[in-house]
Motif scaffolding. Structure first.
Motif, PDB file in Angstrom:
ATOM      1  N   TYR A 188       0.807  -1.208   0.000  1.00 28.79           N
ATOM      2  CA  TYR A 188       0.000   0.000   0.000  1.00 28.79           C
ATOM      3  C   TYR A 188       0.847   1.269   0.000  1.00 28.79           C
ATOM      4  O   TYR A 188       0.365   2.347   0.364  1.00 28.79           O
ATOM      5  N   PRO A 220      -2.156  -4.357  -6.385  1.00 28.20           N
ATOM      6  CA  PRO A 220      -3.631  -4.327  -6.420  1.00 28.20           C
ATOM      7  C   PRO A 220      -4.297  -5.226  -5.389  1.00 28.20           C
ATOM      8  O   PRO A 220      -5.372  -5.787  -5.639  1.00 28.20           O
ATOM      9  N   SER A 279      -5.838  -4.496  -2.565  1.00 28.37           N
ATOM     10  CA  SER A 279      -7.148  -4.013  -2.124  1.00 28.37           C
ATOM     11  C   SER A 279      -8.202  -4.294  -3.192  1.00 28.37           C
ATOM     12  O   SER A 279      -9.331  -4.693  -2.870  1.00 28.37           O
ATOM     13  N   ALA A 280      -7.847  -4.108  -4.449  1.00 24.71           N
ATOM     14  CA  ALA A 280      -8.792  -4.392  -5.530  1.00 24.71           C
ATOM     15  C   ALA A 280      -9.160  -5.869  -5.563  1.00 24.71           C
ATOM     16  O   ALA A 280     -10.318  -6.231  -5.807  1.00 24.71           O
ATOM     17  N   GLN A 286     -11.618  -6.629  -2.642  1.00 27.39           N
ATOM     18  CA  GLN A 286     -12.932  -6.077  -2.946  1.00 27.39           C
ATOM     19  C   GLN A 286     -13.600  -6.816  -4.104  1.00 27.39           C
ATOM     20  O   GLN A 286     -14.823  -6.992  -4.127  1.00 27.39           O
ATOM     21  N   SER A 297      -4.726   1.974  -9.450  1.00 27.18           N
ATOM     22  CA  SER A 297      -5.919   2.799  -9.282  1.00 27.18           C
ATOM     23  C   SER A 297      -6.986   2.432 -10.307  1.00 27.18           C
ATOM     24  O   SER A 297      -8.187   2.437  -9.996  1.00 27.18           O
ATOM     25  N   GLN A 312      -8.718  -0.512  -8.910  1.00 28.33           N
ATOM     26  CA  GLN A 312      -9.602  -0.129  -7.816  1.00 28.33           C
ATOM     27  C   GLN A 312     -10.908   0.490  -8.328  1.00 28.33           C
ATOM     28  O   GLN A 312     -11.995   0.183  -7.817  1.00 28.33           O
ATOM     29  N   LYS A 363     -17.935   4.346  -2.399  1.00 30.43           N
ATOM     30  CA  LYS A 363     -17.467   3.925  -3.720  1.00 30.43           C
ATOM     31  C   LYS A 363     -17.857   4.958  -4.774  1.00 30.43           C
ATOM     32  O   LYS A 363     -17.074   5.296  -5.667  1.00 30.43           O
ATOM     33  N   PRO A 400      -7.769   6.572  -5.791  1.00 28.31           N
ATOM     34  CA  PRO A 400      -8.462   6.002  -4.632  1.00 28.31           C
ATOM     35  C   PRO A 400      -7.509   5.806  -3.463  1.00 28.31           C
ATOM     36  O   PRO A 400      -6.294   5.615  -3.654  1.00 28.31           O
ATOM     37  N   LEU A 411      -5.440   3.962  -0.601  1.00 24.57           N
ATOM     38  CA  LEU A 411      -4.814   2.639  -0.613  1.00 24.57           C
ATOM     39  C   LEU A 411      -5.016   1.964   0.742  1.00 24.57           C
ATOM     40  O   LEU A 411      -4.262   2.218   1.686  1.00 24.57           O
ATOM     41  N   SER A 461     -10.903  -0.297  -0.238  1.00 22.91           N
ATOM     42  CA  SER A 461     -11.171   0.543  -1.421  1.00 22.91           C
ATOM     43  C   SER A 461     -10.556  -0.075  -2.658  1.00 22.91           C
ATOM     44  O   SER A 461      -9.733  -0.968  -2.583  1.00 22.91           O
TER      45      SER A 461
END
Length: 415
Positions: free
Chosen positions: A243, A250, A252-253, A256, A337, A340, A395, A409, A411, A415
């Protein structure tokens, strides 16, 4: 699992038995999707009974992890299939459509594989990836209660020679009940987030069966008590590195994305149940003059609308999977990003659709659908519970800021 667990009993739960059935090694997307279909068929048999009686899906979980589906994102250089996230998303949707709790049990496991890939040393990868491929399961010990916000963590990690010592208490620990390894997020003496991989039977580590939510009952997402738990330094992964704004990954992506796929599966399952009930039991409204409910133009319009939105949600998931794969190949602030934002779009639609489809089930099917023996309310309870993971209102804000003001976005894992 060697015994049937009734979720919410409040007791401490011992580790699952090992060895279990060896895990298969899947190599292609077609193999993975075929395996997912088989697990979905198995999970569907007693899905209503498990939900009604608060039964943890132990046998189904063992079959799920033994199928090889829990190892499909392990990189090819470490013996895994390294499947695309588009294929991975379709696997999760397939299983979540019949049992969203079972699908969610794999979420933190897959997210941990991503963290190992992005932040672990080569030696750590050589240690942990073979364990995944033989069928070991990760369970989550991340979230806490009573802090300022979800990212304010108090669990501590203190060096102690070749080990670290951890202390804290975690809640919403999805997967921990039946895990072989517990990934504990803790804060080190420099204030940085570390991921400590603890053996499930580590002294001082206690998993409690105290999950009392009205939805996602089968996840058994209780609390984990961490009292002077020792973990070798070799199994501490500096996840904070994923992060860093200048060189993000990626992760976090990915986390999610899997959550969004679960919600899409709930929507798909609810819509299937709605159509089946309308075809077989729903009566036409008295003022319609129709012979069958399936001829009702208002009902037909709503079903058509739900299908349009489901197709859009699945397309957004597929697109997000492709963009995640691109970010894995070339992780930069721009590509991460983009991943995300693509996932945020999918997450908004799958969240709203899961809740709406589960609610429309009763509107369109009618009063008879509320019979508790049918268990159809599980779709709404599961959708409402699972979509609370993070608010989609933020979001929308992230997406708007990205396109209007060129703001990347934030980190972090939400998110």
């Amino acid at each position: 699992m060697t015994r049937q667990i009734v979720v919410g009993g409040g007791e401490a739960v011992p580790p699952p038995s090992w060895p279990r059935q060896p895990a298969s090694i899947l190599r292609t997307a077609d193999e993975a999707l075929d395996a997912a279909d088989k697990i979905a068929s198995l999970a569907a048999r007693d899905a209503v009974k498990r939900d009604r009686e608060d039964l943890f899906p132990g046998a189904e979980l063992d079959a799920f992890s033994a199928s090889g589906l829990w190892g499909i994102t392990v990189p090819a250089e470490w013996g895994g299939a390294d499947l695309s996230y588009t294929a991975t998303g379709r696997v999760i949707v397939t299983i979540a459509a019949v049992d969203s709790s079972l699908a969610q049990l794999a979420q933190n496991h897959l997210a941990t594989i991503a963290a190992i890939r992005s932040a672990a040393t080569e030696e750590q990868k050589a240690d942990l990836f073979p364990l995944v491929l033989e069928g070991r399961r990760f369970g989550n010990a991340f979230s806490e209660r009573g802090t300022k916000n979800v990212s304010d963590l108090r669990t501590s990690l203190v060096p102690a020679g070749d080990d670290v010592v951890l202390n804290g208490i975690k809640y919403y620990c999805t997967g921990a009940l039946a895990a072989d390894l517990i990934q504990i997020v803790a804060i080190d003496q420099n204030g940085l987030s570390q991921l400590a991989i603890a053996d499930r039977n580590s002294p001082g580590l206690t998993v409690f069966n105290d999950w009392t939510a009205f939805g996602q009952r089968g996840t058994g997402s209780g609390k984990v008590l961490i009292e002077d738990v020792r973990v070798p330094v070799s199994r501490v992964i500096p996840v904070w590195k994923s992060y860093v704004p200048e060189k993000p990954f990626p992760d976090s992506a990915i986390s999610q994305f899997i959550q969004a796929a679960i919600d899409a599966g709930i929507a798909q399952g609810a819509l299937r149940e709605t159509e089946q009930f309308i075809r077989t039991r729903t009566r036409p409204w008295v003022d319609s003059g129709l012979e069958k409910a399936t001829e009702d133009p208002y009902l037909i319009q709503i079903i058509g609308s739900l299908h349009v939105r489901l197709s859009a949600a699945l397309a957004l998931l597929d697109n997000a999977g492709r963009i995640i794969d691109a970010a894995i190949r070339d992780p930069t602030p721009a590509t991460v990003s983009q991943a995300q934002i693509a996932v945020a779009k999918a997450k908004i639609l799958t969240t709203e659709l899961a809740i709406d489809a589960a609610d429309r089930l009763f509107e369109l099917a009618g009063t008879a659908a509320t019979d508790r023996s049918l268990g159809l309310d599980r779709y709404w309870r599961n959708a409402r519970t699972h979509t609370l993971h993070d608010p989609v209102r933020w979001k929308y804000a992230i997406i708007g800021e990205y396109y209007l003001n060129d703001h990347l976005p934030p980190l972090h894992p939400w998110s």
